[in-house]
Design an enzyme around this catalytic site. Sequence first.
Site, mmCIF file in Angstrom:
data_model
loop_
_atom_site.group_PDB
_atom_site.id
_atom_site.type_symbol
_atom_site.label_atom_id
_atom_site.label_comp_id
_atom_site.label_asym_id
_atom_site.label_seq_id
_atom_site.Cartn_x
_atom_site.Cartn_y
_atom_site.Cartn_z
ATOM 1 N N LYS A 44 0.965 -1.172 -0.145
ATOM 2 C CA LYS A 44 -0.038 0.041 -0.044
ATOM 3 C C LYS A 44 0.761 1.045 0.007
ATOM 4 O O LYS A 44 0.473 2.386 -0.452
ATOM 5 C CB LYS A 44 -0.950 -0.050 1.278
ATOM 6 C CG LYS A 44 -1.878 -1.045 1.447
ATOM 7 C CD LYS A 44 -2.484 -0.828 2.766
ATOM 8 C CE LYS A 44 -3.528 -2.134 3.034
ATOM 9 N NZ LYS A 44 -4.173 -1.877 4.192
ATOM 10 N N GLY A 45 2.203 1.068 0.344
ATOM 11 C CA GLY A 45 3.066 2.390 0.712
ATOM 12 C C GLY A 45 3.167 3.347 -0.191
ATOM 13 O O GLY A 45 3.449 4.694 0.075
ATOM 14 N N GLU A 100 7.880 2.580 -6.110
ATOM 15 C CA GLU A 100 8.167 2.194 -4.874
ATOM 16 C C GLU A 100 8.404 3.085 -3.647
ATOM 17 O O GLU A 100 8.867 4.383 -3.887
ATOM 18 C CB GLU A 100 9.469 1.206 -4.504
ATOM 19 C CG GLU A 100 9.156 -0.303 -4.969
ATOM 20 C CD GLU A 100 8.562 -1.192 -3.677
ATOM 21 O OE1 GLU A 100 8.050 -0.389 -2.959
ATOM 22 O OE2 GLU A 100 8.734 -2.177 -3.684
ATOM 23 N N ASP A 101 7.857 2.867 -2.764
ATOM 24 C CA ASP A 101 8.062 3.732 -1.416
ATOM 25 C C ASP A 101 9.292 3.623 -0.823
ATOM 26 O O ASP A 101 9.960 4.749 -0.488
ATOM 27 C CB ASP A 101 6.774 3.693 -0.397
ATOM 28 C CG ASP A 101 6.866 2.145 0.004
ATOM 29 O OD1 ASP A 101 7.211 1.281 -0.515
ATOM 30 O OD2 ASP A 101 5.964 2.058 1.199
ATOM 31 N N ASP A 104 14.456 -1.586 1.076
ATOM 32 C CA ASP A 104 15.068 -1.875 2.064
ATOM 33 C C ASP A 104 16.112 -3.284 1.960
ATOM 34 O O ASP A 104 17.070 -3.039 1.388
ATOM 35 C CB ASP A 104 14.219 -2.493 3.173
ATOM 36 C CG ASP A 104 14.426 -2.498 4.561
ATOM 37 O OD1 ASP A 104 15.540 -2.127 4.993
ATOM 38 O OD2 ASP A 104 13.941 -3.126 5.391
ATOM 39 N N LYS A 132 17.260 2.298 1.599
ATOM 40 C CA LYS A 132 17.965 2.032 2.760
ATOM 41 C C LYS A 132 19.196 0.957 2.382
ATOM 42 O O LYS A 132 19.187 -0.212 2.701
ATOM 43 C CB LYS A 132 17.299 1.482 3.730
ATOM 44 C CG LYS A 132 16.387 2.476 4.611
ATOM 45 C CD LYS A 132 15.811 2.096 6.048
ATOM 46 C CE LYS A 132 14.905 1.244 5.870
ATOM 47 N NZ LYS A 132 14.147 0.989 7.117
ATOM 48 N N PHE A 153 13.560 3.285 11.011
ATOM 49 C CA PHE A 153 12.428 2.683 10.540
ATOM 50 C C PHE A 153 11.548 4.086 10.299
ATOM 51 O O PHE A 153 11.415 4.872 11.294
ATOM 52 C CB PHE A 153 11.505 1.837 11.541
ATOM 53 C CG PHE A 153 10.409 1.141 10.872
ATOM 54 C CD1 PHE A 153 10.552 0.146 10.290
ATOM 55 C CD2 PHE A 153 9.041 1.854 11.200
ATOM 56 C CE1 PHE A 153 9.262 -0.200 9.726
ATOM 57 C CE2 PHE A 153 7.971 1.356 10.614
ATOM 58 C CZ PHE A 153 7.774 0.122 10.056
ATOM 59 N N ASP A 160 3.694 2.998 6.699
ATOM 60 C CA ASP A 160 2.860 2.630 8.023
ATOM 61 C C ASP A 160 3.788 1.900 9.222
ATOM 62 O O ASP A 160 4.794 1.407 8.848
ATOM 63 C CB ASP A 160 1.635 1.819 7.705
ATOM 64 C CG ASP A 160 1.931 0.500 7.613
ATOM 65 O OD1 ASP A 160 3.335 0.327 6.837
ATOM 66 O OD2 ASP A 160 1.729 -0.525 8.026
ATOM 67 N N ARG A 166 0.254 6.706 7.844
ATOM 68 C CA ARG A 166 0.068 6.585 6.682
ATOM 69 C C ARG A 166 -0.072 8.007 6.105
ATOM 70 O O ARG A 166 0.364 8.549 5.170
ATOM 71 C CB ARG A 166 -0.697 5.554 5.798
ATOM 72 C CG ARG A 166 -0.330 4.169 5.821
ATOM 73 C CD ARG A 166 -1.078 3.368 5.063
ATOM 74 N NE ARG A 166 -0.946 1.937 5.260
ATOM 75 C CZ ARG A 166 0.124 1.168 4.769
ATOM 76 N NH1 ARG A 166 1.123 1.641 4.006
ATOM 77 N NH2 ARG A 166 -0.033 -0.169 5.023
HETATM 78 P P1 5GP Z 1 12.172 -4.996 1.318
HETATM 79 O O1 5GP Z 1 12.979 -5.467 2.606
HETATM 80 O O2 5GP Z 1 11.634 -6.190 0.715
HETATM 81 O O3 5GP Z 1 13.338 -4.158 0.550
HETATM 82 O O4 5GP Z 1 11.018 -4.299 1.762
HETATM 83 C C1 5GP Z 1 9.850 -4.734 1.999
HETATM 84 C C2 5GP Z 1 8.952 -3.834 2.569
HETATM 85 O O5 5GP Z 1 8.953 -3.481 4.053
HETATM 86 C C3 5GP Z 1 8.763 -2.538 2.037
HETATM 87 O O6 5GP Z 1 8.036 -2.485 0.767
HETATM 88 C C4 5GP Z 1 7.971 -1.696 3.234
HETATM 89 O O7 5GP Z 1 6.652 -1.953 2.992
HETATM 90 C C5 5GP Z 1 8.532 -2.056 4.407
HETATM 91 N N1 5GP Z 1 9.778 -1.573 4.926
HETATM 92 C C6 5GP Z 1 10.985 -1.626 4.971
HETATM 93 N N2 5GP Z 1 11.340 -0.640 5.513
HETATM 94 C C7 5GP Z 1 10.749 0.026 5.989
HETATM 95 C C8 5GP Z 1 10.649 1.401 6.828
HETATM 96 O O8 5GP Z 1 11.496 1.884 7.306
HETATM 97 N N3 5GP Z 1 9.241 1.812 7.157
HETATM 98 C C9 5GP Z 1 7.855 1.364 6.736
HETATM 99 N N4 5GP Z 1 6.916 1.821 7.234
HETATM 100 N N5 5GP Z 1 8.083 -0.058 6.060
HETATM 101 C C10 5GP Z 1 9.246 -0.354 5.669
#
Ligand code: 5GP
Length: 180
Positions: A44-45, A100-101, A104, A132, A153, A160, A166
Amino acid sequence: MPDQDCQLKVLITREEIKNTVAKLANEIKEDYRGKHPLLIGVLKGSFVFMADLIRQLDLPVEIDFIRLCSYGADMKSSGKVKVVQRLKTPVKGRDVLVIEDIVDTGLTLSFLLNYLRRKKPASLKVCALTDKPSRRKAPVSIEYLGFTLPDKFIVGYGLDLDQKFRNLPDICVFEDDESS
Ligand code: 5GP
């Protein structure tokens, strides 16, 4: 994961976000001039970022959304991702830009790019508001990037914690987040 009762502090202001979204939109406009890109928002982000970004693109954009979730015993690091809401728009032959928002570990995006590549788009690029890189587990390239962040975070501007925050207009962190 931070305690959501802690005080929030602003990490990136709404003005900084606005300027960065405008800069990203300019880069995208240049690169996609004469094209008819399909923007795919990852729910949703990304919905707030996507809404602001597309209003600055004077291109004939089409949009669609996909929703993914991690699963497995260790949800955060298993790297197992599945599609929980599919695209409605055919991707074959399209110039696809993933919105993408946050990137990570990169595991979600890496899965999504492989999933989309199998559908044979004409081109496939990524626009991410935040990254990140210190947490990366799967290598991914991001063609249009807003902010590089430390390992904190973040919430707000679509992001969220347990479905809350959000709606914050700025990107915030928690005061006593140990990684802050
Ligand atoms: P990935 O680790 O696969 O790159 O990220 C997976 C998901 O983890 C992201 O799309 C996001 O929804 C969530 N996520 C990762 N880091 C953060 C953060 O710092 N804040 C929030 N709210 N969600 C995060």
